[in-house]
Design an enzyme around this catalytic site. Structure first.
Site, PDB file in Angstrom:
ATOM      1  N   THR A   1      -0.984   6.716   1.428  1.00 43.42           N
ATOM      2  CA  THR A   1      -0.528   5.549   0.878  1.00 43.42           C
ATOM      3  C   THR A   1       0.372   5.990  -0.253  1.00 43.42           C
ATOM      4  OG1 THR A   1      -2.348   4.998  -0.400  1.00 43.42           O
ATOM      5  CG2 THR A   1      -2.143   4.050   1.893  1.00 43.42           C
TER       6      THR A   1
ATOM      7  N   GLY B   1      -0.341  -0.757  -0.005  1.00 45.27           N
ATOM      8  CA  GLY B   1       0.918  -1.858  -0.160  1.00 45.27           C
ATOM      9  C   GLY B   1       0.554  -3.194  -0.216  1.00 45.27           C
TER      10      GLY B   1
ATOM     11  N   VAL C   1       6.972  -2.605   6.396  1.00 43.19           N
ATOM     12  CA  VAL C   1       7.463  -2.699   5.058  1.00 43.19           C
ATOM     13  C   VAL C   1       6.256  -2.978   3.870  1.00 43.19           C
ATOM     14  CG1 VAL C   1       9.005  -3.823   3.061  1.00 43.19           C
ATOM     15  CG2 VAL C   1       9.658  -3.591   5.495  1.00 43.19           C
ATOM     16  N   GLY C   2       6.237  -2.007   3.011  1.00 46.16           N
ATOM     17  CA  GLY C   2       5.062  -1.895   2.009  1.00 46.16           C
ATOM     18  C   GLY C   2       5.367  -2.799   0.799  1.00 46.16           C
ATOM     19  N   ASP C   3       4.945  -2.290  -0.279  1.00 46.01           N
ATOM     20  CA  ASP C   3       4.819  -3.033  -1.637  1.00 46.01           C
ATOM     21  C   ASP C   3       6.242  -2.553  -2.094  1.00 46.01           C
ATOM     22  OD1 ASP C   3       3.496  -0.600  -1.689  1.00 46.01           O
ATOM     23  OD2 ASP C   3       2.876  -1.413  -3.960  1.00 46.01           O
TER      24      ASP C   3
ATOM     25  N   THR D   1       1.120   2.622  -6.687  1.00 40.78           N
ATOM     26  CA  THR D   1       1.056   3.628  -5.442  1.00 40.78           C
ATOM     27  C   THR D   1      -0.314   3.138  -4.872  1.00 40.78           C
ATOM     28  OG1 THR D   1      -0.040   5.063  -6.832  1.00 40.78           O
ATOM     29  CG2 THR D   1       2.107   5.493  -6.890  1.00 40.78           C
ATOM     30  N   GLY D   2      -0.354   3.455  -3.602  1.00 43.38           N
ATOM     31  CA  GLY D   2      -1.673   3.111  -3.027  1.00 43.38           C
ATOM     32  C   GLY D   2      -1.247   2.144  -1.900  1.00 43.38           C
TER      33      GLY D   2
HETATM   34  N1  GLY Z   1       2.536   1.819  -1.650  1.00 45.24           N
HETATM   35  C1  GLY Z   1       3.097   2.465  -0.612  1.00 45.24           C
HETATM   36  C2  GLY Z   1       2.923   1.706   0.798  1.00 45.24           C
HETATM   37  O1  GLY Z   1       2.032   1.041   0.758  1.00 45.24           O
HETATM   38  O2  GLY Z   1       3.932   1.498   1.387  1.00 45.24           O
END
Ligand code: GLY
Length: 368
Positions: free
Chosen positions: A217, A273, A248-250, A270-271
């Site tokens: 992630t 999302g 779509v992530g964060d 990070t991590g």
């Molecule tokens: N933080 C990256 C994601 O989850 O896409």
């Protein structure tokens, strides 16, 4: 998950909510909220005066931070400085969490997310599920400066990048394809994908949804504070490995994967999302700093809230979240801090002399 742990977490949330209210009415006072099993947070580190300071995730060390600092010294805008730094990591095929060489979605297609934010103007730009362009952060800057929009996705983002002359390429490197095929061929014995005979004796990979060698992630975040007190930040990622196409992530969502405000500071993440999308985490870290929390304590507080709301399927038997999540916070006075959910990781910091990785605590340190 045991009821005891669940109850403890719920209690911690209530205590935290009360603690937060207390902080709002008595800014700067000691935070008395209940702590989890993690060690007491270290003090926020303060640089002499303000900027220039660059902070970021560990994969920003040293190249991205060095580049951003070099540009800040030349009076480059902080958003351009952090994007130039991040471009170096997006270009690096060895980093499987971002740009060229990032791990693909479940169909083997690399889809990238990125956003930038300018703390002086409050303006932002972002792209999501962008294919075939290795520097989504550079496209995100153009969304901010050359459109009346904030977020472009998928085919529309690609067309916009094409209009600005970005080169298209296959982002799936041979190594990322090998890792993806291993996942395809081993994550289930109820489909038609078969591991090559030669590889069958190899140690079976555990496909738990936690970061490891073949699952990520991971993401990159970099923030910069200029000598004049301006802040800019950027987050860029290939997202959750083997995600559903279009997920779509964060990282491209303002307030989730990043946020900054010249009056306070910045935060990026990070991590996992999904946890940030559900909790507006980066915005919340900045708001807690606005109310007087030190950067590291603001990061830990948001991790506590995320943990308390995590679904049971995402928890260990003892109630700790299975997933990792990290925050990197920079305050306008040049102080900074970071914290993670599971791993005792670090924060990359360039204070004008050199880029170092400084240890950061975990809320639920993984027992090894
Ligand atoms: N933080 C990256 C994601 O989850 O896409």
């Amino acid at each position: 998950m045991s009821n005891t742990r669940r109850d403890f977490l719920r209690g911690a949330v209530s205590a935290t909510a009360l603690g937060c209210a207390a902080t709002i009415t008595a800014m700067g006072q000691q935070d008395n909220t209940e702590k989890s099993r993690s060690a007491a947070p270290t003090q926020a580190k303060a640089t002499a005066g303000r900027g220039p300071v660059v902070i970021g995730s560990v994969n920003a060390h040293p190249a991205a931070c060095d580049k951003a600092m070099e540009l800040l010294r030349q009076n480059t805008h902080p958003v351009d400085a952090v994007v130039a730094g991040i471009n170096l990591v997006e270009d690096d095929p060895k980093d499987h969490s971002v740009g060229y060489g990032g791990l693909p979605n479940e169909e083997g297609v690399v889809q990238l997310d990125s956003a930038v934010m300018d703390g002086k103007t409050g303006k932002a730009g972002a792209v999501a599920a962008l294919e075939r362009i290795k520097n989504p952060s550079s496209v995100a800057i153009l969304v901010m400066r050359r459109t009346d929009h904030v977020l472009l996705v998928g085919e529309g983002a690609l067309r916009f990048a094409r209009a600005h002359g970005f080169e298209e390429m296959n982002l799936l490197t041979p190594e990322a394809r090998r890792i993806w095929l291993e996942w395809k061929e081993t994550h289930s014995d109820k489909d038609d994908w078969i591991r090559p005979e030669a590889d069958k004796a190899a140690k079976k990979t555990s496909w738990r949804r936690v970061d490891g060698e073949n699952f990520t992630t991971g993401t990159i975040h970099v923030a910069a504070l200029t000598a004049g007190g301006d802040i800019g930040c950027c987050t860029s990622t290939s997202g959750l490995s083997y995600k559903l196409p279009g997920r779509v992530g964060d990282s491209p969502i303002i307030g989730a994967g990043l946020y900054c405000d010249n009056e306070v500071g910045s935060c990026g993440s990070t991590g996992r999302g999904e946890a940030n999308l559900q909790n507006c985490s980066s915005f919340l870290v900045v708001e807690l700093m606005r109310q007087g929390r030190a950067p590291e304590e603001a990061c830990l507080e948001v991790l506590r809230r995320v943990a308390a709301k995590a679904e049971p399927r995402l928890l260990e038997d003892d109630g700790a979240p299975l997933f990792d999540l990290r925050f990197y916070a920079l305050r306008k006075d040049g102080s900074y801090g970071a914290a993670g959910m599971r791993k005792e990781g670090g924060i990359a910091v360039h204070d004008g002399t050199e880029c170092k990785v400084i240890k950061a605590p975990a809320l639920y340190p993984t027992k090894s």
